[in-house]
Design an enzyme around this catalytic site. Structure first.
Site, PDB file in Angstrom:
ATOM      1  N   LYS A 164       0.881  -1.162   0.000  1.00  0.00           N
ATOM      2  CA  LYS A 164       0.000   0.000   0.000  1.00  0.00           C
ATOM      3  C   LYS A 164       0.922   1.216   0.000  1.00  0.00           C
ATOM      4  O   LYS A 164       1.577   1.514   0.993  1.00  0.00           O
ATOM      5  CB  LYS A 164      -0.913   0.018   1.235  1.00  0.00           C
ATOM      6  CG  LYS A 164      -1.695   1.330   1.329  1.00  0.00           C
ATOM      7  CD  LYS A 164      -2.526   1.464   2.577  1.00  0.00           C
ATOM      8  CE  LYS A 164      -2.826   2.946   2.817  1.00  0.00           C
ATOM      9  NZ  LYS A 164      -3.660   3.190   3.983  1.00  0.00           N
ATOM     10  N   GLY A 177      -8.178   8.840   9.429  1.00  0.00           N
ATOM     11  CA  GLY A 177      -8.537   8.888  10.848  1.00  0.00           C
ATOM     12  C   GLY A 177      -9.581   9.920  11.206  1.00  0.00           C
ATOM     13  O   GLY A 177      -9.896  10.097  12.382  1.00  0.00           O
ATOM     14  N   ALA A 214      -9.420   5.351   3.625  1.00  0.00           N
ATOM     15  CA  ALA A 214      -9.286   6.440   4.601  1.00  0.00           C
ATOM     16  C   ALA A 214     -10.523   7.323   4.688  1.00  0.00           C
ATOM     17  O   ALA A 214     -11.130   7.667   3.669  1.00  0.00           O
ATOM     18  CB  ALA A 214      -8.087   7.323   4.309  1.00  0.00           C
ATOM     19  N   GLY A 215     -10.877   7.651   5.927  1.00  0.00           N
ATOM     20  CA  GLY A 215     -11.906   8.655   6.173  1.00  0.00           C
ATOM     21  C   GLY A 215     -13.285   8.122   6.517  1.00  0.00           C
ATOM     22  O   GLY A 215     -14.167   8.886   6.896  1.00  0.00           O
ATOM     23  N   ASN A 249      -9.219   1.680   9.103  1.00  0.00           N
ATOM     24  CA  ASN A 249      -8.546   1.294  10.339  1.00  0.00           C
ATOM     25  C   ASN A 249      -9.257   1.903  11.541  1.00  0.00           C
ATOM     26  O   ASN A 249      -9.891   1.235  12.340  1.00  0.00           O
ATOM     27  CB  ASN A 249      -7.073   1.722  10.281  1.00  0.00           C
ATOM     28  CG  ASN A 249      -6.234   1.202  11.451  1.00  0.00           C
ATOM     29  OD1 ASN A 249      -5.051   0.936  11.303  1.00  0.00           O
ATOM     30  ND2 ASN A 249      -6.802   1.026  12.639  1.00  0.00           N
ATOM     31  N   THR A 250      -9.211   3.242  11.636  1.00  0.00           N
ATOM     32  CA  THR A 250      -9.691   3.913  12.841  1.00  0.00           C
ATOM     33  C   THR A 250     -11.175   3.688  13.087  1.00  0.00           C
ATOM     34  O   THR A 250     -11.604   3.581  14.244  1.00  0.00           O
ATOM     35  CB  THR A 250      -9.394   5.424  12.741  1.00  0.00           C
ATOM     36  OG1 THR A 250      -8.026   5.574  12.345  1.00  0.00           O
ATOM     37  CG2 THR A 250      -9.595   6.118  14.075  1.00  0.00           C
TER      38      THR A 250
END
Lengths: 66, 265
Positions: free
Chosen positions: B106, B167, B194-195, B216-217
């Site tokens: 990635k 995040g 992301a986001g 992830n987050t």
């Protein structure tokens, strides 16, 4: 001989190979990778790669990330 | 899920460089409060691939291998997070390949500490080098069609536009850009990276035509990560099915669902 490992200066007694450095630092050899002066050194070559004064070594492993 | 829907999804795979994945969810390994929590979230998510970061080994203390805490059946996707130049990202990718014996990466080249927005120029430069070296490059980039085309021309195996800052949990901020990329690049594997903040965000990304979502987050920082992982799994399946089903056209005014004739007087 002085080398830099992950940015820290390390005094090594006598000539030593990358493989010996890993043993000396007591690092687990599995799933790490090594760069010597910005070039990756293949695992099979750790034993035959001799260190020289002022070498810069990066030893990495994996951590959590996204 | 109905038998028909199950049959449809079992044949409907996420394709990355000729490798087929049943799950369209890729998840991270950062920010969990414990290894147990991470593992139960991973199990609940149904994800087959997880991201990891490359960092210096600490020399002053013994460190256990983080990878030992991952379910061994998972594919590992190393990232180049934290790199601000093409050169550092290339070095990081090479180290990851040597350690893991994987050609997947990635690619992430950050341009700014506050937003963590990607540096598209450095990302493209790194992608060109890594593709030549045989990597399967999955680049994180700003949601921009022209950049997407350049990354695909460079030989990237997929395009991974952001939904919002890493995040942030803001969800898809520019749905039009994702739709445009989907329409203009119908054959590209597009993974929204992301986001995403909650399940509806993931569903929206999939309804816009994404082939997958990387997060992830949203899972790790949820109060109950395993439950959120289940929610994300279902949202991605729901969003995918809705995209394949083809949504009804939007209209400004009502259109009665019940017949207008025969109402009692």
């Amino acid at each position: 001989m002085k080398v830099y490992v992950n940015g820290e200066s390390k005094d090594l007694s006598g000539t030593s190979s990358l493989a010996e450095l890993i043993t000396q630092l007591d690092l687990p050899a599995a799933r790490i990778a090594i760069e010597l002066n910005r070039e990756v050194v293949r695992r099979n070559d750790w034993g035959s790669t001799m260190l020289q004064d002022d070498d810069r070594i990066e030893i990495v492993h994996f951590v959590g990330g996204g | 899920m109905s038998t028909a829907a199950t049959a449809a999804t079992s044949k409907d795979k996420l394709n990355i460089a000729g490798r087929a994945f049943s799950s369209r969810l890729i998840i991270g390994t950062g920010k969990y409060r414990s290894y147990d929590q991470m593992r139960s979230a991973h199990d609940a998510s149904g994800a087959e691939m997880v991201t990891v970061a490359v960092r210096r080994v600490p020399l002053d203390r013994s460190s256990e291998s983080f990878l030992d805490h991952l379910n061994p059946s998972l594919h590992i996707l190393p990232n180049t997070a934290g790199c601000y130049t093409a050169e550092d990202a290339i070095r990081t990718a090479r180290l990851a390949r040597e350690a893991l014996q994987t050609d997947l990466v990635k690619l992430e080249v950050i341009g700014d500490q506050t937003t963590l927005f990607p540096d598209n120029e450095q990302t493209l430069e790194a992608a060109r080098v890594l593709v030549k070296e045989g990597f399967v490059v999955l680049p994180y980039f700003n949601d921009d069609l022209i950049m997407a085309k350049k990354l695909l021309d460079a030989g990237c195996a997929a395009i991974m536009p952001l939904a919002a800052p890493i995040g942030s949990g803001l969800g898809v901020q520019n749905p039009a850009n994702l739709r445009i990329m989907r329409e203009q690049l119908p054959d590209a594997t597009m993974i929204v990276d992301a986001g995403v903040g909650t399940a509806s965000d993931a569903a929206i990304a999939m309804e816009l035509g994404a082939d997958g979502v990387l997060m992830n987050t949203a899972i790790a920082a949820a109060e109950d990560p395993a439950q959120m992982a289940t929610a994300m799994k279902l949202a991605i399946e729901a969003g995918r099915l809705a995209y394949l089903a083809g949504r009804m056209p939007k209209r400004l005014y009502a259109s009665a669902s019940s017949p207008l004739q025969g109402v009692i007087k």
